[in-house]
Scaffold this motif. Sequence first.
Motif, PDB file in Angstrom:
ATOM      1  N   TYR A  32       0.813  -1.217   0.000  1.00  0.00           N
ATOM      2  CA  TYR A  32       0.000   0.000   0.000  1.00  0.00           C
ATOM      3  C   TYR A  32       0.848   1.269   0.000  1.00  0.00           C
ATOM      4  N   ILE A  33       2.142   1.154   0.204  1.00  0.00           N
ATOM      5  CA  ILE A  33       2.995   2.337   0.270  1.00  0.00           C
ATOM      6  C   ILE A  33       3.202   2.995  -1.100  1.00  0.00           C
ATOM      7  N   PRO A  34       3.601   2.243  -2.155  1.00  0.00           N
ATOM      8  CA  PRO A  34       3.873   2.896  -3.447  1.00  0.00           C
ATOM      9  C   PRO A  34       2.717   3.721  -4.009  1.00  0.00           C
ATOM     10  N   PRO A  35       1.460   3.209  -4.033  1.00  0.00           N
ATOM     11  CA  PRO A  35       0.393   4.060  -4.582  1.00  0.00           C
ATOM     12  C   PRO A  35       0.109   5.279  -3.718  1.00  0.00           C
ATOM     13  N   THR A  36       0.233   5.150  -2.397  1.00  0.00           N
ATOM     14  CA  THR A  36       0.045   6.318  -1.533  1.00  0.00           C
ATOM     15  C   THR A  36       1.107   7.365  -1.840  1.00  0.00           C
ATOM     16  N   LEU A  46      -7.474  18.558   1.499  1.00  0.00           N
ATOM     17  CA  LEU A  46      -6.169  18.656   2.162  1.00  0.00           C
ATOM     18  C   LEU A  46      -6.121  17.852   3.463  1.00  0.00           C
ATOM     19  N   VAL A  47      -7.240  17.750   4.160  1.00  0.00           N
ATOM     20  CA  VAL A  47      -7.254  16.932   5.378  1.00  0.00           C
ATOM     21  C   VAL A  47      -6.887  15.490   5.042  1.00  0.00           C
ATOM     22  N   ASN A  48      -7.483  14.930   3.983  1.00  0.00           N
ATOM     23  CA  ASN A  48      -7.167  13.563   3.578  1.00  0.00           C
ATOM     24  C   ASN A  48      -5.727  13.436   3.078  1.00  0.00           C
ATOM     25  N   ILE A  49      -5.274  14.422   2.307  1.00  0.00           N
ATOM     26  CA  ILE A  49      -3.915  14.383   1.769  1.00  0.00           C
ATOM     27  C   ILE A  49      -2.885  14.454   2.897  1.00  0.00           C
ATOM     28  N   CYS A  50      -3.122  15.334   3.849  1.00  0.00           N
ATOM     29  CA  CYS A  50      -2.181  15.475   4.967  1.00  0.00           C
ATOM     30  C   CYS A  50      -2.213  14.241   5.867  1.00  0.00           C
ATOM     31  N   TRP A  51      -3.379  13.667   6.053  1.00  0.00           N
ATOM     32  CA  TRP A  51      -3.474  12.461   6.877  1.00  0.00           C
ATOM     33  C   TRP A  51      -2.752  11.305   6.185  1.00  0.00           C
ATOM     34  N   ALA A  52      -2.908  11.193   4.871  1.00  0.00           N
ATOM     35  CA  ALA A  52      -2.210  10.147   4.127  1.00  0.00           C
ATOM     36  C   ALA A  52      -0.698  10.297   4.290  1.00  0.00           C
ATOM     37  N   TYR A  53      -0.218  11.534   4.224  1.00  0.00           N
ATOM     38  CA  TYR A  53       1.206  11.784   4.432  1.00  0.00           C
ATOM     39  C   TYR A  53       1.646  11.309   5.809  1.00  0.00           C
ATOM     40  N   ASP A  54       0.871  11.646   6.818  1.00  0.00           N
ATOM     41  CA  ASP A  54       1.211  11.258   8.184  1.00  0.00           C
ATOM     42  C   ASP A  54       1.287   9.738   8.327  1.00  0.00           C
ATOM     43  N   LEU A  55       0.429   9.021   7.633  1.00  0.00           N
ATOM     44  CA  LEU A  55       0.351   7.572   7.769  1.00  0.00           C
ATOM     45  C   LEU A  55       1.540   6.846   7.138  1.00  0.00           C
ATOM     46  N   ILE A  56       2.183   7.462   6.141  1.00  0.00           N
ATOM     47  CA  ILE A  56       3.334   6.795   5.511  1.00  0.00           C
ATOM     48  C   ILE A  56       4.615   7.615   5.630  1.00  0.00           C
ATOM     49  N   ALA A  57       4.608   8.661   6.455  1.00  0.00           N
ATOM     50  CA  ALA A  57       5.745   9.586   6.520  1.00  0.00           C
ATOM     51  C   ALA A  57       7.056   8.878   6.821  1.00  0.00           C
ATOM     52  N   GLU A  58       6.999   7.862   7.666  1.00  0.00           N
ATOM     53  CA  GLU A  58       8.230   7.181   8.054  1.00  0.00           C
ATOM     54  C   GLU A  58       8.843   6.370   6.922  1.00  0.00           C
ATOM     55  N   THR A  59       8.102   6.148   5.864  1.00  0.00           N
ATOM     56  CA  THR A  59       8.637   5.405   4.720  1.00  0.00           C
ATOM     57  C   THR A  59       9.197   6.338   3.645  1.00  0.00           C
ATOM     58  N   LEU A  60       9.040   7.639   3.828  1.00  0.00           N
ATOM     59  CA  LEU A  60       9.491   8.618   2.843  1.00  0.00           C
ATOM     60  C   LEU A  60      10.912   9.069   3.143  1.00  0.00           C
ATOM     61  N   THR A  61      11.639   9.427   2.111  1.00  0.00           N
ATOM     62  CA  THR A  61      12.965  10.014   2.302  1.00  0.00           C
ATOM     63  C   THR A  61      12.816  11.461   2.766  1.00  0.00           C
ATOM     64  N   THR A  62      13.910  12.034   3.259  1.00  0.00           N
ATOM     65  CA  THR A  62      13.886  13.433   3.690  1.00  0.00           C
ATOM     66  C   THR A  62      13.501  14.337   2.532  1.00  0.00           C
TER      67      THR A  62
END
Length: 267
Positions: free
Chosen positions: A120-124, A166-182
Amino acid sequence: IQHPGLILNREELDAIRIKIDTQAWAKEAFDKLITDADTYVSSNIVIPKQKGQWTHYYACKDDGTRLTTITDTEHKCLTCGKVYTGEVYDRSVITGKHIALGEAAKNLGLAYQLTGDEKYIPPTKQILLDYADIYLSFPLEDKLGKLNTGLAARVFATNLAESCWLVNICWAYDLIAETLTTEERQHICKDMHLRGSHRRQPRLWPTRRWPRPSRQTGHHSLRCGSRTCARSRFHPIRCTLTPRMVQNHALTQYHPRRSTTTSTLHG
């Protein structure tokens, strides 16, 4: 700042998993979430390059019936049979596509957190990064086609719709943030989240009453929501929305039949 933690933290996600295992309504909602998320895992995700339009335009001028999309450029009133064409109707359909992609990003992120399945990470990530790539290319325009007004938005034609998105977009970011590069985090936050929040009402919490919404300030509460989510990546306070507002937004996904409070989550 620890992620996830914008709307649901790790302990709350653990509590939801318990409910999925023990409550029929939670399992039913979870299965629907996974079905929706899996649709985007196996599909080709395309971000519309055109901004949306105010969906109230998507109605028959003669009888007010909501139009039905025949093709991307043909829109029919099923009451009188009249077919409408034109950019205003085409962009109204695009609004629905943008909304669906925001919902998809959130659902994909929740599916990842609740199952631990990395598929689920790549499509998010794709949805977030693709929108960050083009967000500033959308004109800051309102539903009347006027630029830089108090109600203008980028992806949508109203800042009400953009705030919800934006609420959904920001929440999605929060849910996978640890898998993203800086670099990916900075790109999403600086080129989309914060850019989307700078137009929002600067006075987050009045001391006595909500300010009256006006044609200059727009819908205050949802503007607060988008600004809060966008700032959460950088601000030491996790979220300035009231606990009841946050929990209701999150938990109605799992118990839509009644109003929810914190007690719903923790049982």
